[in-house]
Write an enzyme that holds these catalytic residues in place. Structure first.
Site, PDB file in Angstrom:
ATOM      1  N   ASP A  11       0.928  -1.531   0.108  1.00 49.91           N
ATOM      2  CA  ASP A  11      -0.168   0.078  -0.013  1.00 49.91           C
ATOM      3  C   ASP A  11       1.362   0.996  -0.361  1.00 49.91           C
ATOM      4  O   ASP A  11       1.715   1.273   1.019  1.00 49.91           O
ATOM      5  CB  ASP A  11      -0.829   0.218   1.245  1.00 49.91           C
ATOM      6  CG  ASP A  11      -1.892   1.409   1.773  1.00 49.91           C
ATOM      7  OD1 ASP A  11      -1.636   1.951   0.600  1.00 49.91           O
ATOM      8  OD2 ASP A  11      -2.717   1.863   2.721  1.00 49.91           O
ATOM      9  N   TYR A 228       2.240   1.687  14.814  1.00 50.68           N
ATOM     10  CA  TYR A 228       0.715   0.950  13.471  1.00 50.68           C
ATOM     11  C   TYR A 228       1.561   1.938  12.556  1.00 50.68           C
ATOM     12  O   TYR A 228       1.534   2.965  12.612  1.00 50.68           O
ATOM     13  CB  TYR A 228      -0.457   1.476  13.950  1.00 50.68           C
ATOM     14  CG  TYR A 228      -0.800   1.474  12.970  1.00 50.68           C
ATOM     15  CD1 TYR A 228      -1.487  -0.329  12.977  1.00 50.68           C
ATOM     16  CD2 TYR A 228      -2.199   2.439  12.382  1.00 50.68           C
ATOM     17  CE1 TYR A 228      -2.504  -0.513  11.880  1.00 50.68           C
ATOM     18  CE2 TYR A 228      -3.198   1.932  11.413  1.00 50.68           C
ATOM     19  CZ  TYR A 228      -3.128   0.880  11.389  1.00 50.68           C
ATOM     20  OH  TYR A 228      -3.899   0.243  10.365  1.00 50.68           O
ATOM     21  N   LYS A 231      -2.554  -1.951   7.835  1.00 55.97           N
ATOM     22  CA  LYS A 231      -2.707  -3.499   8.066  1.00 55.97           C
ATOM     23  C   LYS A 231      -1.646  -4.039   6.890  1.00 55.97           C
ATOM     24  O   LYS A 231      -1.367  -3.728   6.009  1.00 55.97           O
ATOM     25  CB  LYS A 231      -4.157  -2.942   7.998  1.00 55.97           C
ATOM     26  CG  LYS A 231      -4.374  -3.887   9.277  1.00 55.97           C
ATOM     27  CD  LYS A 231      -4.351  -4.854  10.150  1.00 55.97           C
ATOM     28  CE  LYS A 231      -4.544  -5.310  11.623  1.00 55.97           C
ATOM     29  NZ  LYS A 231      -3.445  -6.212  12.268  1.00 55.97           N
TER      30      LYS A 231
HETATM   31  C1  F6R Z   1      -7.797   0.174   8.295  1.00 58.75           C
HETATM   32  C2  F6R Z   1      -7.603   1.090   7.760  1.00 58.75           C
HETATM   33  C3  F6R Z   1      -8.130   2.521   7.963  1.00 58.75           C
HETATM   34  C4  F6R Z   1      -6.917   3.378   8.757  1.00 58.75           C
HETATM   35  C5  F6R Z   1      -8.066   5.027   8.533  1.00 58.75           C
HETATM   36  C6  F6R Z   1      -6.749   5.871   9.370  1.00 58.75           C
HETATM   37  O1  F6R Z   1      -6.662  -0.476   7.648  1.00 58.75           O
HETATM   38  O2  F6R Z   1      -6.166   1.331   5.991  1.00 58.75           O
HETATM   39  O3  F6R Z   1      -9.112   1.864   8.765  1.00 58.75           O
HETATM   40  O4  F6R Z   1      -6.944   3.311   9.892  1.00 58.75           O
HETATM   41  O5  F6R Z   1      -8.329   5.705   7.729  1.00 58.75           O
HETATM   42  O6  F6R Z   1      -5.556   5.919   8.631  1.00 58.75           O
HETATM   43  P1  F6R Z   1      -4.688   7.816   9.037  1.00 58.75           P
HETATM   44  O7  F6R Z   1      -4.919   6.805  10.043  1.00 58.75           O
HETATM   45  O8  F6R Z   1      -4.207   7.061   7.373  1.00 58.75           O
HETATM   46  O9  F6R Z   1      -5.813   8.725   8.721  1.00 58.75           O
HETATM   47 MG    MG Z   2      -3.951   2.564   2.774  1.00 57.95          MG
HETATM   48 MG    MG Z   3      -4.798  -1.753   2.746  1.00 59.27          MG
END
Ligand code: F6R
Ligand code: MG
Ligand code: MG
Length: 365
Positions: A11, A228, A231
């Site tokens: 990603d 973190y 994922k």
């Molecule tokens: C789950 C995922 C999303 C992000 C969420 C917060 O795997 O990718 O749920 O965790 O959108 O994203 P950020 O921290 O990038 O704003």
């Molecule tokens: Mg992503």
């Molecule tokens: Mg992904």
């Protein structure tokens, strides 16, 4: 002939948010693989996506963990990160955890599943790709495919499968591995793989021949980065037919959606929904988690395909059930078991809240 199949994904920027991959990135990756194919480094390739993950499916004859192949995919991810930056896509370069390539993309952020095999007269292969979940999500499907006669009747009535399969399981917290023989060790196997956040099925072998049947990516981004960073969104390669389960037996587990970890902020359980590639766009509460399946006949290393296996209408009911399960889980809001237990959550405000309230906690009588 010996063929290596490498599925390497990352990603490196989402469109919009974490819901999809921008077409420009897919086009650029495709372009960058054309020359190495012409030059003979690769036999063939297919570029696709699962949600916000760019997926490179490559065949070659260099074996697994090959530096040239890994470097090529790393360069593609770097280049596509530039596109992500230019378009200000969300989380540009998020899975690239190292500054420079050092021999192998393993441990550098991208997910990797690779296997080398002797191509058979007919070589059907299914590449599974998932978004908004972690590698342990393959544990139950792989168990059903290769060890559960209620899923795979071939284990009972096909002579070439009757002696079962061996499961290589990794303990990703302790960095250890162990192999279990099925069917006789299924109770021991299940003790471990029933805890998929720590124990993950890495590979499966046909016991009579020793031939590789399946391999998955088991990278845990949070363990690599120590924090973190998104994922794992794992991939898995499964060989099919003949001494391996039939295509229908390989796909069957996904007709009954299961709950997996990884939804919203990597911190929630949700149903794994089997979808066509065009529907791998998790938007409801950043989910629910998705799985796609690209089917190929491998011919002289060439990827004949893909067929988008979950585009089939027979998964409509599973999708409907997954949506109902999603509703049921969402109704728990911030409560477990929708929210993951504290120690499994990818991020939490608990330490800060604890600190703030330190003085207000008193001992129980
Ligand atoms: C789950 C995922 C999303 C992000 C969420 C917060 O795997 O990718 O749920 O965790 O959108 O994203 P950020 O921290 O990038 O704003
Ligand atoms: Mg992503
Ligand atoms: Mg992904």
């Amino acid at each position: 002939m010996k063929v290596t199949m490498s599925v390497i994904k990352a990603d490196i920027g989402g469109y919009v948010g974490h819901s999809d991959t921008h077409p420009e990135m897919i086009a650029r990756a495709d372009e960058m693989l054309a020359k190495p194919k012409q030059d003979g480094l690769l036999i063939d390739y297919h570029v696709t996506k699962c949600g916000d993950d760019l997926q490179l499916i490559i065949t070659h004859q260099k074996g697994v963990d090959n530096e040239e192949i890994h470097k090529l995919t790393w360069d593609i991810f770097i280049e596509c990160t530039e596109i992500a930056k230019k378009l200000k896509l969300h989380g540009a370069g998020q899975d690239l955890l190292a500054d420079a390539f050092s021999g192998n993309v393993r441990g550098m952020g991208p997910g990797v599943a690779e296997m080398e095999f002797d191509e058979r007269g007919s070589e059907p292969v299914i590449v599974f790709m998932a978004d908004k979940t972690s590698s342990g999500a393959w544990n139950m499907p792989l168990y059903k495919i290769f060890a559960d006669p209620f899923n795979t009747i071939g284990l009972v009535i096909a002579e070439n499968m009757h002696n079962g399969f061996a499961f290589e399981v990794h303990d990703v917290k302790e960095s250890k591995k162990i192999t279990f023989n099925t069917p006789e060790e299924i109770y021991d196997l299940l003790v471990f793989i029933g805890a998929p956040s720590r124990f993950m099925v890495k590979a499966i072998y046909h016991r009579d021949s020793g031939n590789i049947a399946a391999v998955s990516s088991t990278q845990r981004l949070a363990l690599i980065a120590g924090r973190y960073v998104g994922k794992d969104d794992p991939v898995c390669i499964v060989r099919s037919q003949g001494e391996f389960p039939a295509v229908g037996e390989v796909l069957e587990p996904f007709a009954s959606p299961i709950l997996v970890e990884g939804w919203m902020r990597g911190s929630h359980m949700g149903p794994l929904m089997p979808v066509a590639v065009c529907d791998s766009t998790p938007t409801r509460f950043d989910g629910p988690p998705r799985v796609t399946a690209a089917g190929f006949q491998v011919s002289g290393g060439k990827l004949i395909g893909p067929r988008d296996m979950f585009a089939d209408k027979s998964y409509d009911l599973a999708r409907q059930q997954a949506n109902e399960m999603a509703d049921m889980m969402r109704s728990h809001g911030p409560f477990e078991p929708h929210r993951l237990p504290l120690e499994e959550m990818e991020y939490t405000t608990m330490p800060q809240v604890m600190k703030k309230l330190e003085g207000r906690f008193t001992d129980l009588e």
